[in-house]
Write an enzyme that holds these catalytic residues in place. Structure first.
Site, PDB file in Angstrom:
ATOM      1  N   GLU A  36      21.492  50.984  38.390  1.00 18.09           N
ATOM      2  CA  GLU A  36      22.762  51.502  38.042  1.00 18.09           C
ATOM      3  C   GLU A  36      23.450  50.699  36.652  1.00 18.09           C
ATOM      4  OE1 GLU A  36      24.469  53.420  41.920  1.00 18.09           O
ATOM      5  OE2 GLU A  36      24.032  51.484  42.013  1.00 18.09           O
ATOM      6  N   TYR A  37      23.185  49.287  37.004  1.00 18.68           N
ATOM      7  CA  TYR A  37      23.622  48.431  36.006  1.00 18.68           C
ATOM      8  C   TYR A  37      23.045  48.741  34.574  1.00 18.68           C
ATOM      9  CZ  TYR A  37      24.553  44.088  33.338  1.00 18.68           C
ATOM     10  OH  TYR A  37      24.860  43.073  32.447  1.00 18.68           O
ATOM     11  N   ASP A  38      21.763  48.852  34.508  1.00 20.26           N
ATOM     12  CA  ASP A  38      20.930  49.327  33.253  1.00 20.26           C
ATOM     13  C   ASP A  38      21.393  50.769  32.726  1.00 20.26           C
ATOM     14  OD1 ASP A  38      19.507  46.952  33.297  1.00 20.26           O
ATOM     15  OD2 ASP A  38      17.842  47.566  34.318  1.00 20.26           O
ATOM     16  N   LEU A  84      14.839  39.282  30.095  1.00 21.35           N
ATOM     17  CA  LEU A  84      13.924  40.301  29.499  1.00 21.35           C
ATOM     18  C   LEU A  84      14.462  41.616  29.172  1.00 21.35           C
ATOM     19  CD1 LEU A  84      11.169  39.285  31.957  1.00 21.35           C
ATOM     20  CD2 LEU A  84      11.008  38.826  29.563  1.00 21.35           C
ATOM     21  N   GLU A 114       2.235  39.521  35.255  1.00 22.94           N
ATOM     22  CA  GLU A 114       2.791  38.784  36.481  1.00 22.94           C
ATOM     23  C   GLU A 114       3.804  39.676  37.192  1.00 22.94           C
ATOM     24  OE1 GLU A 114       4.873  35.659  34.464  1.00 22.94           O
ATOM     25  OE2 GLU A 114       2.956  34.875  33.451  1.00 22.94           O
ATOM     26  N   LYS A 116       7.228  40.221  39.018  1.00 18.97           N
ATOM     27  CA  LYS A 116       8.479  39.960  38.507  1.00 18.97           C
ATOM     28  C   LYS A 116       9.356  39.546  39.939  1.00 18.97           C
ATOM     29  CE  LYS A 116      12.494  41.290  35.973  1.00 18.97           C
ATOM     30  NZ  LYS A 116      13.534  40.698  36.568  1.00 18.97           N
ATOM     31  N   ARG A 137      19.950  29.307  33.718  1.00 20.08           N
ATOM     32  CA  ARG A 137      20.059  29.966  32.685  1.00 20.08           C
ATOM     33  C   ARG A 137      21.579  29.903  31.787  1.00 20.08           C
ATOM     34  NH1 ARG A 137      18.130  35.826  32.494  1.00 20.08           N
ATOM     35  NH2 ARG A 137      20.196  36.234  32.903  1.00 20.08           N
ATOM     36  N   GLU A 177      11.327  30.629  38.647  1.00 19.28           N
ATOM     37  CA  GLU A 177      12.251  31.306  39.154  1.00 19.28           C
ATOM     38  C   GLU A 177      12.469  30.747  40.433  1.00 19.28           C
ATOM     39  OE1 GLU A 177      13.195  33.798  37.571  1.00 19.28           O
ATOM     40  OE2 GLU A 177      14.218  35.241  38.922  1.00 19.28           O
ATOM     41  N   TYR A 229       6.485  29.893  35.544  1.00 21.40           N
ATOM     42  CA  TYR A 229       6.073  30.935  34.857  1.00 21.40           C
ATOM     43  C   TYR A 229       5.947  30.936  33.400  1.00 21.40           C
ATOM     44  CZ  TYR A 229      10.750  32.827  35.343  1.00 21.40           C
ATOM     45  OH  TYR A 229      12.212  33.091  35.268  1.00 21.40           O
ATOM     46  N   CYS A 414      43.551  52.358  63.515  1.00 23.06           N
ATOM     47  CA  CYS A 414      44.979  52.337  64.112  1.00 23.06           C
ATOM     48  C   CYS A 414      45.729  53.569  63.735  1.00 23.06           C
ATOM     49  CB  CYS A 414      45.663  51.108  63.442  1.00 23.06           C
ATOM     50  SG  CYS A 414      46.017  51.200  61.669  1.00 23.06           S
ATOM     51  N   CYS A 429      43.229  50.800  54.473  1.00 22.59           N
ATOM     52  CA  CYS A 429      44.309  50.953  55.626  1.00 22.59           C
ATOM     53  C   CYS A 429      45.433  49.912  55.310  1.00 22.59           C
ATOM     54  CB  CYS A 429      43.485  50.863  57.046  1.00 22.59           C
ATOM     55  SG  CYS A 429      45.058  50.418  58.037  1.00 22.59           S
ATOM     56  N   CYS A 434      46.517  46.149  61.705  1.00 22.34           N
ATOM     57  CA  CYS A 434      45.372  46.948  62.282  1.00 22.34           C
ATOM     58  C   CYS A 434      44.351  46.022  63.175  1.00 22.34           C
ATOM     59  CB  CYS A 434      44.664  47.622  60.996  1.00 22.34           C
ATOM     60  SG  CYS A 434      43.193  48.664  61.457  1.00 22.34           S
TER      61      CYS A 434
HETATM   62  S1  IVH Z   1       9.670  35.242  31.693  1.00 22.12           S
HETATM   63  C1  IVH Z   1      12.038  34.398  28.057  1.00 22.12           C
HETATM   64  N1  IVH Z   1       8.442  35.899  34.153  1.00 22.12           N
HETATM   65  O1  IVH Z   1      13.275  37.833  35.262  1.00 22.12           O
HETATM   66  C2  IVH Z   1      11.761  35.317  29.099  1.00 22.12           C
HETATM   67  N2  IVH Z   1      10.646  36.052  33.973  1.00 22.12           N
HETATM   68  O2  IVH Z   1      15.001  40.082  34.017  1.00 22.12           O
HETATM   69  C3  IVH Z   1      11.672  34.700  30.265  1.00 22.12           C
HETATM   70  N3  IVH Z   1      11.612  36.740  35.962  1.00 22.12           N
HETATM   71  O3  IVH Z   1      15.494  35.840  33.453  1.00 22.12           O
HETATM   72  C4  IVH Z   1      11.291  35.151  31.606  1.00 22.12           C
HETATM   73  N4  IVH Z   1       9.830  36.843  37.278  1.00 22.12           N
HETATM   74  O4  IVH Z   1      14.753  35.217  35.793  1.00 22.12           O
HETATM   75  C5  IVH Z   1       9.424  35.831  33.602  1.00 22.12           C
HETATM   76  N5  IVH Z   1       6.899  36.316  35.895  1.00 22.12           N
HETATM   77  C6  IVH Z   1       8.172  36.320  35.235  1.00 22.12           C
HETATM   78  C7  IVH Z   1       9.411  36.425  36.032  1.00 22.12           C
HETATM   79  C8  IVH Z   1      10.690  36.364  35.369  1.00 22.12           C
HETATM   80  C9  IVH Z   1      10.951  36.835  37.202  1.00 22.12           C
HETATM   81  C10 IVH Z   1      13.115  36.807  35.937  1.00 22.12           C
HETATM   82  C11 IVH Z   1      13.572  35.656  35.045  1.00 22.12           C
HETATM   83  C12 IVH Z   1      14.242  36.236  33.945  1.00 22.12           C
HETATM   84  C13 IVH Z   1      14.666  37.752  34.357  1.00 22.12           C
HETATM   85  C14 IVH Z   1      14.781  38.789  33.415  1.00 22.12           C
END
Ligand code: IVH
Length: 677
Positions: A36-38, A84, A114, A116, A137, A177, A229, A414, A429, A434
Site C-alpha cells: 500500500e505504501y509503494d 532498493l 538473494e 530479501k 541506515r 540485515e 549481504y 457502554c 467512543c 467506558c
Molecule cells: S542489498 C544498497 N540485500 O531491504 C542496497 N538488502 O528494501 C543495499 N534487505 O535497505 C541493500 N535483504 O535493509 C540487500 N539480501 C539483501 C537484503 C536487503 C533485505 C533490506 C535492506 C534494504 C532494504 C531495501
C-alpha cells in the site's frame, strides 16, 4: 486530472507518505503494509512527473525515510547506505535487466539472487579486524550508532580472523540485515500478551524497536540475529564480486544468507527467484522478496546509483499468500484510547502455516471502501504482517441477501454515541469512563514497560474496574485495604503486596509515568526523550506544539510531527490535564532523569566517551548531565578523550582507553565528580 486537483492530491500524498515514513521508521508502528505504501509512492512519482510545476525541493520520492532517534550518537556513513527499488512483476524485473544491458552496453553478466530479509539494515565496521562500530541506515547519509546493542548479537564476530593466504583489510564496512526469527518473535509476543502489553505487528518492527532500545541488557534478552549481504567501504578490497564476498563470509564462519543463487542472465535469475519463493517458507526468518544484484563489483560501480537506490540491484516482492474464506460476523473492539477497531470473525482457514480465524478491518472507511459485508467471501492475506488483513471481497460469491455493513453508531461496550475525530479516520467512543477503555488504560499503566506495578495484571484490573473502585488511573493510588480484603479469603498478603507495589510506584522514573499515560504513538524511547527534555510532567502537559516543531523542524530529537500532534492533542483534553493534577494530588511524584547541575561548568573542556550499561543512568541521562555541566560526549576514544565512563559489559572502547591511558571511571565516580567531591 486538472492541475488544481493534481496540486491538491500532491500535497495530500506528500503529507500522507511523510506520516507513514515516520510511523514506519521512527515509531516502528506502521499502519499500512509495504504494498500500500509503494502504491502511494508510485502515485506521487507519477503525478510529480506529469506536473513538474508543482515540484518541491524535498519530496518523499527522493529520500529513503529516516530511522534516527535521540539517545544515540549519529554517525556519517563513509558511503551512503541506500534502499532498493521494488518490483512486483516479472515484467518489471525484466525491465531492470534491459536498463542494465543498455547502460553497460553488454549482456553477458551474472546476477546473484538473494532472499530479501524483513529486518533492518545496519553497517558494521571492522578496523584492523576489530568490530568498532555499527550504524543503522538512518536517512541513508547518517545513521544511529547502535554499536553496543549490535554487540549483543552472538553470531556476529567481534573480531575477524584472517584465513590462510588472506590479509585482513585495514577497514571494512560490512552491510547486513538485523532480524528476529519467527520463533523468537512469537516468544516475545507471547510474553507481552501475558503481561497485557500491546503486541508487535511483525518481526521487522520488533527487530527495529529492539535495536533502538537504550538499554543493551534489555536488547540482549531478545535474541537478535544478523546476516551479512554486502560490502561498503573496504580498504584494501577483499572481493571482486558479490559471489566472492559470500564465499568469504561463509569461509570465515560469519552469519550468512540461508541460500543464494548465481545466475547467468535474467532468465536464470528469474528461475532462481521462483525457486526461492518455493523454499522460503522453510527459512527461520520472514522473507518477503528476492534481491537481484549484479555480481561483478566493477560493473556495479559502472551502473552507479540514483539518489535513493543502486541501479545494479533491485528487489522483487513476492505475492503474499492469500486464502479465501467467509466473514461470519464483524465485531468491534474498543481500544485504550476509545478507538473502535472492526474485526472480521472468519470461518477458520489455513494460511502461511497457521489457522486464521480473525482479521483486522482497520476502520469504518476501510469497510466502506472495500464494501465488506457480513456473509461475504473475502481474500485474506498475511503479507509479512502476523496479523492478517482482508484484501478484497470475492464479489461473484456474494449472496443476494447480503446487506451493506452498518458501522455501529453507539459504543458496543457502554452505548455512548461514537464520533469521528477531526482529521482522523478512526471512530471513537468519547466516553473516557467506558469500562473497556478504563481496563485497557489501566493494564497498560501498570504494565512492566510503564509503572511496573506487581500484582496489577489483567485479572486484578478487571476486578477493580468491575467493582467500580477504579474509574481513572489516579484511583489506583486511592485503593483501600478494607475493600481489597473483600476480594476473597486469605488475601491479606496479596492485598498488602499490591498496596506496597502501588505505593512504591509513586516515585517511579518520569518516563514510566509518561509512557503509562498511553499517549498514542509515544513508546518507551520517546517517553525517555520527553522525560529528559521536560523533566516535569506538568511542563510536558502544558507544552505547546511550537515547543516540539517550529518551521517544520523537530526541536526535540526523536519527536516528530506525528508524536508532537498526538502529545499536544492528548493534553488538550481537559480530562487528561485534570488526570495529571489528580495524580499529583494522589501523591505521585515521578523522578526526573538525574538532576542537571544547571549553570555548572564543572566539565568544561572535558570530553567523555560512554560505554556499557550503567547501574542507574541511561546513556541519554549521562549525556545530558555531562552537557549541562559544559562537557562533551563523543562516540569514540582517542588521546583527546578526558574520561571513559564505563558500565558493565563495556566493549572495545574500554580496551582502547586502557591502551591510550585514558582514565576510566564508573557511575559512582562520575556522580562524585559531578557533585564536585
Ligand atoms: S542489498 C544498497 N540485500 O531491504 C542496497 N538488502 O528494501 C543495499 N534487505 O535497505 C541493500 N535483504 O535493509 C540487500 N539480501 C539483501 C537484503 C536487503 C533485505 C533490506 C535492506 C534494504 C532494504 C531495501
Amino acid at each position: 486530472m486538472k492541475s488544481a486537483a493534481a496540486q491538491a492530491r500532491l500535497i495530500q500524498l506528500r503529507a500522507e507518505i511523510t506520516r507513514h515514513d515516520e510511523l514506519y521508521y521512527r515509531a516502528a508502528q506502521p499502519e499500512i503494509n509495504d504494498r500500500e505504501y509503494d502504491r502511494l509512492k508510485a502515485e506521487l512519482a507519477e503525478l510529480e512527473a506529469k506536473f513538474p510545476e508543482f515540484a518541491v525541493a524535498a519530496s518523499p520520492t527522493d529520500r529513503v525515510g529516516d530511522d534516527r532517534l535521540t539517545g544515540f550518537a549519529t554517525y556519517r556513513h563513509r558511503l551512503p547506505l541506500q534502499s532498493l527499488d521494488n518490483t512486483y512483476t516479472e515484467e518489471e524485473l525484466r525491465a531492470f535487466h534491459t536498463r542494465l544491458v543498455k547502460q553497460l552496453n553488454r549482456e553477458d553478466f551474472a546476477y546473484v539472487v538473494e532472499p530479501k530479509i524483513d529486518g533492518l539494515a545496519v553497517s558494521v565496521t571492522y578496523e584492523q579486524g576489530k568490530l568498532v562500530r555499527a550504524v543503522t541506515r538512518g536517512n541513508g547519509e547518517e545513521g544511529d550508532d547502535v554499536t553496543e546493542n549490535v554487540r549483543t548479537i552472538r553470531t556476529l564476530p567481534q573480531e575477524l580472523q584472517a584465513t590462510e593466504g588472506q590479509v585482513l583489510p585495514d577497514v571494512i564496512e560490512i552491510r547486513g540485515e538485523i532480524f528476529l526469527t519467527t520463533a523468537e518473535f512469537q516468544r516475545i509476543n507471547q510474553e507481552r500478551e501475558e503481561e497485557g502489553e500491546a503486541l508487535y505487528a511483525n518481526p521487522r518492527n520488533l527487530a527495529a524497536g529492539t535495536v533502538k532500545l537504550l538499554d543493551s541488557k534489555e536488547v540482549a534478552r531478545r535474541k537478535l540475529e544478523i546476516v551479512l549481504y554486502g560490502v561498503g567501504f573496504c580498504e584494501p578490497a577483499v572481493a571482486e564480486s558479490q559471489s566472492q564476498f559470500h564465499a568469504l563470509v561463509r569461509q570465515r564462519g560469519q552469519p550468512t544468507l540461508e541460500r543464494f543463487w548465481t545466475a547467468q542472465g535474467i532468465d536464470e535469475a528469474w528461475a532462481a527467484v521462483r525457486r526461492l519463493d518455493e523454499l522460503r517458507h522453510a527459512f527461520r526468518y520472514g522473507t518477503d522478496g528476492a534481491v537481484v544484484k549484479l555480481d561483478n563489483f566493477r560493473w556495479q560501480r559502472e551502473a552507479g546509483r540514483t539518489a535513493k537506490a543502486p541501479r545494479w540491484a533491485i528487489a522483487y516482492k513476492f505475492e503474499p499468500e492469500r486464502a479465501e474464506t467467509r466473514i461470519n460476523a464483524i465485531t468491534v473492539q474498543v481500544g485504550r484510547t476509545g478507538v473502535l477497531t472492526p474485526v472480521a470473525e472468519l470461518e477458520p482457514v489455513a494460511l502461511s502455516g497457521s489457522t486464521v480465524s480473525r482479521a483486522t478491518l482497520h476502520n469504518r472507511d476501510e469497510i466502506e471502501r472495500k464494501d465488506i459485508r457480513v456473509g461475504d467471501y473475502v481474500l485474506v492475506e498475511k503479507a509479512g504482517e502476523i496479523i492478517p488483513a482482508v484484501i478484497e471481497v470475492v464479489l461473484p460469491r456474494r449472496a443476494p441477501q447480503c446487506v451493506p455493513y452498518q458501522f455501529p453508531t453507539a459504543c458496543p461496550v457502554c452505548g455512548t454515541a461514537v464520533m469521528q475525530i477531526e482529521g482522523e479516520v478512526a471512530m471513537r467512543c468519547p466516553n473516557a469512563n467506558c469500562p473497556t477503555q478504563v481496563r485497557r488504560r489501566l493494564t497498560h499503566f501498570a504494565s512492566k514497560a510503564a509503572l511496573d506495578i506487581d500484582g496489577l495484571g489483567t485479572a486484578m484490573v478487571d476486578e477493580l474496574v468491575a467493582r467500580g473502585w477504579v474509574r481513572e488511573l489516579s484511583d489506583v493510588f486511592r485503593l483501600r485495604r478494607d475493600d481489597l480484603l473483600t476480594l476473597g479469603k486469605n488475601v491479606e498478603k496479596s492485598a498488602d503486596n499490591l498496596l506496597a507495589a502501588i505505593a512504591a510506584s509513586k516515585t517511579c522514573d518520569l518516563w514510566r509515568l509518561i509512557h503509562g499515560l498511553g499517549i498514542p504513538h509515544v513508546g518507551v524511547a520517546a517517553s525517555k526523550d520527553l522525560a529528559s527534555h521536560f523533566r516535569r510532567i506538568e511542563s510536558l502537559s502544558e507544552a505547546k506544539f511550537e515547543q516540539f516543531i517550529a518551521n517544520k523542524q523537530t526541536l526535540i530529537s526523536g519527536i516528530g510531527e506525528v508524536m508532537a500532534r498526538s502529545i499536544t492533542g492528548f493534553f488538550n483534553e481537559p480530562r487528561n490535564r485534570a488526570l495529571i493534577l489528580d495524580l499529583i494530588r494522589a501523591g505521585v511524584r515521578p523522578v526526573a532523569p538525574a538532576e542537571r547541575a544547571t549553570g555548572s561548568t564543572r566539565f568544561a573542556g572535558k570530553t567523555f566517551v560512554l560505554t556499557g550499561t550503567m547501574p542507574t543512568l541511561t546513556r541519554d541521562e549521562a549525556s545530558a548531565l555531562i552537557e549541562a555541566a559544559g562537557g562533551k560526549v563523543s562516540g569514540s576514544v582517542s588521546k583527546k578523550t578526558s574520561y571513559v565512563l564505563a558500565g558493565s559489559e563495556a566493549g572495545s572502547k574500554l580496551d582502547k582507553a586502557r591502551e591510550l591511558g585514558v582514565p576510566v571511571i564508573d557511575e559512582a565516580e562520575f556522580r562524585r565528580m559531578q557533585a564536585g567531591d
